[in-house]
Structures are given as structure tokens and as C-alpha cells.
Write an enzyme that holds these catalytic residues in place. Structure first.
Site, PDB file in Angstrom:
ATOM      1  N   GLY A 258      24.641  11.181 -29.626  1.00  0.00           N
ATOM      2  CA  GLY A 258      24.048  11.633 -28.370  1.00  0.00           C
ATOM      3  C   GLY A 258      24.620  10.920 -27.169  1.00  0.00           C
ATOM      4  O   GLY A 258      24.783  11.511 -26.088  1.00  0.00           O
ATOM      5  N   ALA A 259      24.928   9.641 -27.344  1.00  0.00           N
ATOM      6  CA  ALA A 259      25.478   8.879 -26.219  1.00  0.00           C
ATOM      7  C   ALA A 259      26.818   9.464 -25.778  1.00  0.00           C
ATOM      8  O   ALA A 259      27.134   9.509 -24.590  1.00  0.00           O
ATOM      9  CB  ALA A 259      25.648   7.418 -26.616  1.00  0.00           C
TER      10      ALA A 259
ATOM     11  N   GLY B 228       0.820  -1.205   0.000  1.00  0.00           N
ATOM     12  CA  GLY B 228       0.000   0.000   0.000  1.00  0.00           C
ATOM     13  C   GLY B 228       0.852   1.251   0.000  1.00  0.00           C
ATOM     14  O   GLY B 228       1.977   1.276  -0.506  1.00  0.00           O
ATOM     15  N   GLY B 229       0.307   2.288   0.620  1.00  0.00           N
ATOM     16  CA  GLY B 229       0.982   3.589   0.634  1.00  0.00           C
ATOM     17  C   GLY B 229       2.317   3.564   1.336  1.00  0.00           C
ATOM     18  O   GLY B 229       3.185   4.408   1.084  1.00  0.00           O
TER      19      GLY B 229
END
Lengths: 127, 509
Positions: free
Chosen positions: B399-400, B165-166
């Protein structure tokens, strides 16, 4: 007023000049003689060392016969040289072992720049 | 009137009761599952005799459980102080109550004010439902503190049981998550999933340690048992500073700073299509046995970890040519960016090894937002002010090349090995783009293409072109990388940079 000398006075003056010239020349040559004698004496006391130079025949290094090192050997030599040089110089990493903390650890460096109080600076920078 | 002896005896009795936790029966059940109690875990984590408990008697009004379902306090790990809390599963399943929240909040406040790391030993069924909204409020207080402490003190979550859960957001907000085999983390359980999406899944497949360390990337380490997890926590702490205003802890160097491993000279194949193991490179260069890999199973095409160089802690980022050729994908981007930011926050210098053919192509990656995720790497490196050193071992294309700690984004020193291929794109791709029409006209384009590829590689895909322009600071013999990195660290010890004043940047998360 005119300058007027008799013959006897003229002869005395010339003779006197001649004597001074001869004396000067004598003293000069005597000094030169003494210098030559001194050098000769020193040469005998301290004789010159024999010439030990060896003539290298020009054919010893020939571009045609110089072996080209294998690339792997070249790399190994370069690495070994760097290693040897480094070990001679030593000190690699010594700065990292000092107690002083690095400068950049304090993120708020602008704040640190502005610290005017000596105690504050010492607290932050461990100096 | 009570005598002193009676008062002390009463205190001893109360302390004895505390140590019993939820009772002998529940402790036995915990042991039967191969798990320790909260106090046993603390004893195994901290230096012997160093634990100082805080709020041992804190409890809900009218409750009969002093200390509630958590043990909080501080102790020493390898002689350095840490704050910690350990949820006690033997008391109401370790459920998170208002009192538990208050205890954890207090110890976190103390840790933050004192500048010491905080460690959470998690083993809880979740919120104490009986307390309703108060329990949720306690969680929120914890999340708020996790966020405030982020980047100020290291936070480590050790998952030793369920976390559902949370409550999962607290470990998710911390710097490192260590999961043991048998621990689970998930937002919604199998039954809810079945009801909503009709998917049937078991606990292990849904949120087990294998899943979170290899698929989701939520956890950083998986261990077989609790002993391993606690030993790993101690090891991890040995690399981390106590807070953001301290340098990371150095140790007395034992490895030769001039050690030059000749094996490095031939570790990278000259054939660009052949793979090699970047972890071997790392092992040869850094101090012996000092490399601690993080998130090893998640996005294994990228490597991150902590190591030591001449006794100093450094963060390592690298591509792994052995997996997907070291390509950068969405998961690798997230992995790298987060680690770079962690190192920068805690004053850990960065050493980056580059061998990447580029970003992963494909619809799934583009639709998944690789542009946004890849931008995180640029952002993280560009933002980082710690010393940054990079070593290009082979491919650094397009880009790398830019994002992986290039000179353009203010890397302090960039070294390249003679095997480095730094260019706008790979030779084959470049020839296809530049000479496509010419090649189409030829009867036998194969031979000409091969010639052009070789020519391109010789002319452009070398370290000498960027070195000629100052984008590479030096081309080094691979074997001498270790001394070169140590010398670089020495130089950068006095590095000073400042960033523009701002509240905070907007990272493309």
C-alpha cells in the site's frame, strides 16, 4: 508489281552495304581507342594514393584477456559519460528559464480551453 | 477657519498618537517580555518604507482608541505585495473586538480581491468580553474569510503571544502557522481543564510552540524569538505565489543543472535493514541551500518541504528511513496529504522520494483510523494536477508503494534507483506467507528461509520488474537524479490535464 534487279545493280547495292559496315566498325573502334588513351592519360596525371590500411592481428582482442571493469568504475564512467554528453548538448533547464509561464498554473484549464478571445488568452497565458 | 497648516498639524498629531499604541508604560511592559509592538513587528517584516496603513482611525463609537487593537494594511516583502494585520497587545491585550474584526475583514477582502498573500501577526488574549456576541460575530467573519481565501491566496499566521479559545480557529484555517517560544495556542486553558478533567498542566505543556510543532502538528514552524519568526515569514513567502492563478516565484538559477553528486551513488545502504538520512539525499539533489523543511519535528518519519530545482519552486515529500524506517503512520499521512493539497492549490510541482516499508501496524493505529488517514494521501495525490515526479530510492512495498505517488495514481514520471525494492511486500514477509508450511516441515528452516528470501529479492524486489511493465519510467544512476528531475520539469512545463467537473470532492478527513 514484282521487284526485279539486274546483276550490276545487285553488286552495287552489296558493295554499298559493305562500305557502310566497315565505316561503322572503324568509327566504333576509333572511339574505344580514344577512351583508353584518355584514361591512361588521366591515370598518369592523377596517380592513385598508396594503400595505408594496417592489418590488425586477430589475437589483439581476446575475450579471455579483456578485463572486467570494477562496478564502481563502471558507474563513474557512466556518470561521466552522461555528464559529458549533457554538457555537449547543453540547454538543460533552458525551458524553465523562459519568461513564459507554465501551462498548468491556471487551475481552471477547462475555462482556458474555451477562451476564444485572443486578448483573454494572452492575459491568462502570457503568450 | 482652520488654516491648511493647522489641519496638517492636527493630522500629524493624530498619527503620532496612533504610534503610541496603548501608551509608553504598556509598550515598555511588552518590551520587557522580549516582545515587539505591532508596529515594530510590521517594520521588521516588510520592506523598508513599504507599509501602507488602512483604517488607522477606525474605532468604536465613543471610544478613545483610534485604530482599536489592531494595525492593518499592506506592504511589500522582497518586492512583492502582501496584506497584513498585527494585533496590538498594548491596547486591551489585543482583544478581538467588533471593530478589530471589521478592520481585519476589510484587509482580507482587499487581499482576496487583489490576489495577494495575507499575514496575521497574532498576539491577543481572545474575544473582547465586554462586547459579548459582537466579538464572537467578528471572529466568525474572520473564519469565513479564512475559508473563502483558502486555496486562493496563501495565508500565514505568526503566533507571537497568546491565542486561546475560539480564536485559534483562524490560524488553524490558514496555510502555515509559525510560533515563537513563549506563544501559546489552546482551546481551553489550564484552569478549565483542571475543573473538567482534573488534569493539571502548565501553559507551555498545554499549548506551547514545542507541543504544537512536535505533538499536535497544529504549527508548522517554531522559532526562538520574534526576529527569527519574521525572517522565516519572509523566507517562506519567497517560495509562494501571490495567488492560485500565478506560478510560484522563480529565481535566477545559480546551481549547475548538471551537477551530479557521486556521493548519492552509495548513500543508500545495500543492506535493507540499514537506515540512512533522506535529508542528505534531498540536499545533494536540489539547488544549494534551497531546502526549507516544514513540520520538521512533527511525524519526522515523513519529510515535507519546499526547495528549488534550477531556480523553480518544488514541493518535496519523502520518507525518512532514519526514523521508524520511514513507515507511514496516522500523523505522517495527515502531514503528507495536507502538504500535497497545498502544493496542488498553489501550482507547486511535487517531487516525491519513496522509501517506506509500509503502513504502521498496531492496534493504536488501526483504532485511530489509519485506513481513513492513509486514504488522504491517495486522495491528495490522485486529485493533484500539478506535475508529479517520484523517485523510489529503496523500499516501496504494498500500500505504501501505491499511495506514495505511484504511476497508478497518475504520477507523471516515476524514476527508481538501482537500490529500489518494489514489490507487493517485503522479502521476509512474502517468504513467510508463501512457504510457511514448507519451512515448518524442515529440521533447519533458517538456511532455506534465507535462500528463499534472497531468491525473492532477486526475482521480485527489484526496479526491473516494474520497469518492464512501465510502472517505473526509468532506472537512473542516483548521481544523475538532479539533471533527470530538471529535464522532467522542463517536459511537464506544458502538462495539461483536467478533472471531472464537480462542486468539490469528499476527502476522507
Amino acid at each position: 508489281m514484282a521487284l526485279c534487279l539486274s546483276d550490276n545493280e545487285m553488286n552495287d547495292l552489296l558493295q554499298h552495304g559493305l562500305e557502310i559496315s566497315v565505316l561503322g566498325l572503324g568509327v566504333t573502334f576509333l572511339a574505344l581507342g580514344l577512351l583508353i588513351a584518355g584514361m591512361s592519360l588521366l591515370t598518369r596525371v592523377f596517380p592513385a594514393k598508396p594503400d595505408t590500411r594496417v592489418d590488425i592481428p586477430e589475437t589483439a582482442v581476446s575475450p579471455e584477456t579483456t578485463p572486467v571493469p570494477d562496478p564502481e568504475v563502471a558507474v563513474a564512467i557512466a556518470t561521466a559519460l552522461a555528464l559529458a554528453q549533457g554538457r555537449r548538448q547543453g540547454q538543460l533547464g533552458a525551458l524553465l528559464e523562459t519568461d513564459r509561464s507554465p501551462w498548468w498554473y491556471l487551475p481552471q484549464q477547462d475555462h482556458a480551453h474555451k477562451l476564444s478571445n485572443k486578448e483573454d488568452r494572452e492575459f491568462y497565458y502570457d503568450v | 477657519m482652520n488654516t491648511h497648516e493647522a489641519l496638517l498639524a492636527e493630522l500629524q498629531a493624530q498619527r503620532g498618537k496612533l504610534k503610541q499604541g496603548g501608551g509608553a508604560e504598556r509598550i515598555a511592559a511588552q518590551h520587557a517580555k522580549g516582545k515587539y509592538t505591532a508596529r515594530e513587528r510590521i517594520t521588521r517584516l516588510v520592506d523598508e518604507g513599504s507599509f501602507q496603513e488602512v483604517d488607522a482611525f477606525m474605532m468604536q463609537q465613543g471610544s478613545q482608541m483610534p485604530g482599536d487593537a489592531v494595525v492593518t494594511g499592506f506592504g511589500k516583502v522582497n518586492g512583492r505585495i502582501v496584506a497584513l494585520y498585527a494585533q496590538d497587545f498594548t491596547i486591551l491585550g489585543g482583544s478581538f473586538s467588533e471593530i478589530q474584526g471589521a478592520k481585519v475583514a476589510k484587509i482580507m477582502d482587499l487581499a482576496l480581491q487583489s490576489g495577494v498573500p495575507v499575514i496575521g501577526l497574532n498576539d491577543s488574549v481572545g474575544a473582547r468580553i465586554q462586547e459579548g456576541i459582537h466579538s464572537l460575530g467578528a471572529y466568525a467573519e474572520l473564519f469565513w474569510r479564512n475559508t473563502q481565501a483558502s486555496g486562493v491566496i496563501p495565508q500565514i499566521s505568526v503566533m507571537l503571544g497568546p491565542c486561546a479559545g475560539g480564536s485559534v480557529y483562524s490560524p488553524a484555517l490558514t496555510d502555515f502557522v509559525i510560533m515563537t517560544q513563549g506563544s501559546h495556542m489552546f482551546i481551553t486553558g489550564p484552569e478549565v481543564i483542571k475543573a473538567v478533567t482534573h488534569e493539571e498542566v502548565d501553559l507551555e505543556t498545554l499549548g506551547g510552540s514545542d507541543v504544537h510543532t512536535s505533538v499536535s502538528g497544529v504549527a508548522h514552524f517554531a522559532t526562538a524569538n520574534e526576529d527569527e519568526a519574521l525572517t522565516l515569514t519572509r523566507k517562506l513567502l519567497s517560495y509562494l505565489p501571490s495567488n492560485h492563478a500565478e506560478p510560484p516565484p522563480a529565481v535566477k538559477p545559480t546551481d549547475d543543472p548538471w551537477r551530479m553528486d557521486a556521493a548519492l551513488n552509495s548513500i543508500v545502504p545495500t543492506d535493507p535493514s540499514m537506515a540512512y538520512d533522506m535529508k542528505q539525499v534531498i540536499t545533494h539533489i536540489f539547488d544549494e541551500d534551497s531546502f526549507l523543511e516544514i513540520q520538521a519535528a512533527y511525524a519526522p518519519n515523513a519529510i515535507i518541504g519546499l526547495a528549488r530545482l534550477h531556480g523553480q519552486v518544488v514541493g518535496i515529500v519523502a520518507q525518512q528511513p532514519d526514523v521508524l524506517a520511514g513507515v507511514i503512520d496516522i500523523n505522517a499521512s495527515d502531514k503528507i496529504a495536507r502538504f500535497v493539497r497545498f502544493c496542488d492549490a498553489f501550482n507547486i510541482p511535487l517531487v516525491t522520494f519513496v522509501d517506506s516499508p509500509g503502513f504502521m501496524p498496531g492496534l493504536a493505529q488501526e483504532y485511530g483510523g489509519i485506513i481513513r488517514h492513509g486514504a488522504k494521501i491517495v486522495y491528495a495525490y490522485a486529485e493533484a494536477t500539478v506535475p508529479k515526479i517520484s523517485v523510489v530510492t529503496r523500499k516501496a512495498y504494498g500500500g505504501a508503494y501505491i499511495v506514495m505517488s505511484s504511476k497508478y495514481i497518475r504520477t507523471d514520471l516515476v524514476f527508481a534507483w538501482p537500490t529500489a525494492e518494489i514489490a507487493v511486500m517485503g522479502a521476509e514477509g512474502a517468504v513467510n506467507v508463501l512457504y510457511r508450511k514448507q519451512l515448518q516441515r524442515l529440521e533447519d528452516p533458517q538456511a532455506e528461509q534465507e535462500r528463499l528470501v534472497a531468491e525473492y529479492r532477486q526475482k521480485f524486489a527489484t526496479p526491473y520488474v516494474p520497469a518492464a511493465h512501465g510502472y517505473v519510467d526509468d532506472i537512473v544512476v542516483p548521481a544523475e537524479t538532479r539533471p533527470r528531475l530538471i529535464a522532467a520539469l522542463e517536459l511537464l512545463r506544458n502538462k495539461r490535464v483536467s478533472s471531472p467537473a464537480k462542486k468539490h470532492g469528499i476527502m476522507p478527513v
